[in-house]
Design a protein around this motif. Structure first.
Motif, mmCIF file in Angstrom:
data_model
loop_
_atom_site.group_PDB
_atom_site.id
_atom_site.type_symbol
_atom_site.label_atom_id
_atom_site.label_comp_id
_atom_site.label_asym_id
_atom_site.label_seq_id
_atom_site.Cartn_x
_atom_site.Cartn_y
_atom_site.Cartn_z
ATOM 1 N N LEU A 108 0.820 -1.207 0.000
ATOM 2 C CA LEU A 108 0.000 0.000 0.000
ATOM 3 C C LEU A 108 0.859 1.265 0.000
ATOM 4 C CD1 LEU A 108 -2.929 -0.946 2.394
ATOM 5 C CD2 LEU A 108 -3.154 -0.116 0.061
ATOM 6 N N ILE A 109 1.905 1.283 0.821
ATOM 7 C CA ILE A 109 2.786 2.454 0.865
ATOM 8 C C ILE A 109 3.449 2.674 -0.485
ATOM 9 C CG2 ILE A 109 4.935 3.338 1.871
ATOM 10 C CD1 ILE A 109 4.117 1.968 4.502
ATOM 11 N N SER A 110 3.934 1.600 -1.088
ATOM 12 C CA SER A 110 4.582 1.709 -2.399
ATOM 13 C C SER A 110 3.600 2.203 -3.454
ATOM 14 C CB SER A 110 5.144 0.347 -2.802
ATOM 15 O OG SER A 110 5.622 0.364 -4.127
ATOM 16 N N SER A 111 2.377 1.711 -3.423
ATOM 17 C CA SER A 111 1.393 2.111 -4.432
ATOM 18 C C SER A 111 0.987 3.565 -4.257
ATOM 19 C CB SER A 111 0.160 1.201 -4.334
ATOM 20 O OG SER A 111 0.509 -0.152 -4.568
ATOM 21 N N ASN A 133 2.509 8.062 4.539
ATOM 22 C CA ASN A 133 3.163 8.334 5.818
ATOM 23 C C ASN A 133 2.312 7.886 7.003
ATOM 24 O OD1 ASN A 133 5.827 10.065 5.622
ATOM 25 N ND2 ASN A 133 4.497 10.785 3.980
ATOM 26 N N HIS A 134 0.994 8.038 6.877
ATOM 27 C CA HIS A 134 0.101 7.590 7.934
ATOM 28 C C HIS A 134 0.161 6.077 8.096
ATOM 29 C CE1 HIS A 134 -3.416 7.299 10.502
ATOM 30 N NE2 HIS A 134 -3.961 6.445 9.656
ATOM 31 N N LEU A 135 0.172 5.343 6.986
ATOM 32 C CA LEU A 135 0.286 3.884 7.054
ATOM 33 C C LEU A 135 1.621 3.466 7.666
ATOM 34 C CD1 LEU A 135 -1.270 2.715 3.656
ATOM 35 C CD2 LEU A 135 -2.114 2.205 5.951
ATOM 36 N N PHE A 136 2.673 4.210 7.344
ATOM 37 C CA PHE A 136 3.986 3.885 7.900
ATOM 38 C C PHE A 136 3.983 4.046 9.425
ATOM 39 C CE2 PHE A 136 8.315 5.085 9.149
ATOM 40 C CZ PHE A 136 9.024 4.008 8.651
ATOM 41 N N ARG A 137 3.406 5.137 9.912
ATOM 42 C CA ARG A 137 3.339 5.344 11.365
ATOM 43 C C ARG A 137 2.432 4.309 12.026
ATOM 44 N NH1 ARG A 137 3.283 10.817 9.365
ATOM 45 N NH2 ARG A 137 5.187 11.925 9.993
ATOM 46 N N LEU A 138 1.331 3.975 11.350
ATOM 47 C CA LEU A 138 0.435 2.946 11.876
ATOM 48 C C LEU A 138 1.127 1.595 11.933
ATOM 49 C CD1 LEU A 138 -2.522 2.436 12.775
ATOM 50 C CD2 LEU A 138 -3.020 1.848 10.394
ATOM 51 N N MET A 139 1.944 1.355 10.950
ATOM 52 C CA MET A 139 2.712 0.110 10.900
ATOM 53 C C MET A 139 3.668 0.007 12.092
ATOM 54 S SD MET A 139 5.236 -0.848 7.749
ATOM 55 C CE MET A 139 6.186 -2.348 7.708
#
Length: 305
Positions: A108-111, A133-139
Motif C-alpha cells: 500500500l505504501i509503495s502504491s 506516511n500515515h500507514l507507515f506510522r500505523l505500521m
C-alpha cells in the motif's frame, strides 16, 4: 476450480495471464512473476477486468496473507485504493484468518507513492503521500518492523514530492534501526538534489554511499543525474571527471550521457580533455550494449503479444 459463471464467460489471453499470476501467488504459494505481469498491456489493467478475474477465484483458496496481498496489489494497480485499504482493514479485524503483515503495508505504501505522481493533481498527490506516511506510522505503532523496501518506497515518494526533510528523517530513522540503506535509497536523494541544482549535496550523498560501503557500488543510475546537472550548469570539467570515474569503475555510461558530455566540452572548447582511446573504449562499449538489447528486444515483444 472456477464457478460455472466464470467458466461460461470467455477470457482473453491477457486475462488468462493475470489469472495465472494471481492463482500462482495464492494456490502455489509463490510470488507473481514481474516479467509476466509487465507483459500484460496497459489498457487491460482496468477495474472491470481485475474485478472479473478476482470474482472467478474461489474463496477457499485464500488461506494466507500472501493471497490477500496479491488482491491488494491488483486493486492498487488499477487505482482502486479505497477497496484496497478496506480489504486491509478487514484483515485487521479480530479473529480474521489472515492478519496483515509487513508486505501488506509495504504494498500500500509503495502504491500510494508510486501512483500519486500519475494523477497530475497536487491535492491528490499530497493526499496519497499523507496516506503513505500515515500507514507507515500505523505500521510502527502496531509493532511491525519495516524493511529496506518499505523505507525506499517512502523516501522515493517524499523526494519526488519535494519533501526532503521528511526523507532525511526516514533515512536517519532507518540507520538507527540498523537497516542498511542500499543504492536505491541513495539514488532517490541524488536525483532530488540534482534536479534542484544542489549538486554539492548530490555529490556528498554519492561519496557517502561510497564511504559507507553498504554492499553496493554507485552505478549509472547514481552518476547520470549528477553528470547531467553539471553539464546544465556549465561545470563541464567536473562532468568529464565524473564520466571518467564512472568508466574506471567498469560501468559504461548511457549513450545520451556520453554525447551530452562531449557536446558540452566541445561547446566550451575543451574537447581535448577526453582522450581518444578513452572515447573509443566507451563507444565500443555502448555499441556492444545496444547489440545485446536488440537481441533481447524481440523476446520482450513476443511475450507482450
Amino acid at each position: 476450480m472456477f464457478s460455472s459463471r466464470s467458466l461460461s464467460s470467455p477470457f482473453t489471453q491477457n486475462q488468462n495471464l493475470l489469472i495465472d499470476q494471481v492463482m500462482a501467488a495464492i494456490f502455489r504459494n509463490r510470488p507473481c512473476e514481474t516479467n509476466v505481469v509487465a507483459s500484460i498491456p496497459q489498457p487491460f489493467w482496468t477495474v472491470e477486468a481485475v474485478s472479473q478475474v478476482l470474482r472467478s477465484i474461489p474463496r477457499f483458496l485464500f488461506q494466507s496473507p500472501r493471497s490477500y496481498n496479491t488482491l491488494i496489489f491488483a486493486l492498487c494497480r488499477v487505482g482502486n485504493f479505497k477497496k484496497a485499504k478496506f480489504l486491509m482493514e478487514q484483515m485487521e479485524l479480530p479473529g480474521f484468518r489472515c492478519p496483515p503483515d509487513v508486505f501488506t503495508y509495504t504494498i500500500l505504501i509503495s502504491s500510494y507513492c508510486r501512483y500519486s505522481m500519475e494523477t497530475g493533481c497536487r491535492k491528490a498527490i499530497r493526499r496519497r503521500i499523507w496516506e503513505a506516511n500515515h500507514l507507515f506510522r500505523l505500521m510502527l505503532f502496531k509493532g511491525f518492523v519495516p524493511d529496506v523496501v518499505t523505507y525506499n518506497c517512502l523516501i522515493n515518494g517524499c523526494c519526488k514530492t519535494n519533501r526532503i526533510e521528511r526523507a532525511l528523517e526516514l533515512l536517519e530513522d532507518m540507520v538507527k534501526r540498523g537497516i542498511a540503506p542500499n543504492r536505491i535509497t541513495y539514488n532517490s536523494f541524488i536525483r532530488y538534489y540534482s534536479a534542484t541544482n544542489e549538486i554539492d549535496k548530490a555529490i556528498e550523498m554519492l561519496r557517502k554511499m561510497q564511504e559507507m560501503n553498504h554492499g553496493v557500488l554507485p552505478c549509472n543510475s547514481s552518476y547520470t543525474p549528477i553528470i547531467h546537472a553539471l553539464c546544465e550548469t556549465g561545470m563541464v570539467v567536473e562532468a568529464r571527471d565524473f564520466l571518467v570515474e564512472l568508466a574506471e569503475q567498469g560501468s559504461i555510461p548511457r549513450e545520451y550521457t556520453y554525447k551530452l558530455v562531449c557536446d558540452a566540452l566541445e561547446s566550451a572548447g575543451k574537447i581535448d580533455l577526453l582522450d581518444a582511446e578513452f572515447c573509443t573504449r566507451l563507444e565500443d562499449g555502448i555499441k556492444d550494449r545496444i547489440k545485446e538489447v536488440m537481441k533481447i528486444k524481440p523476446l520482450l515483444q513476443h511475450y507482450s503479444v
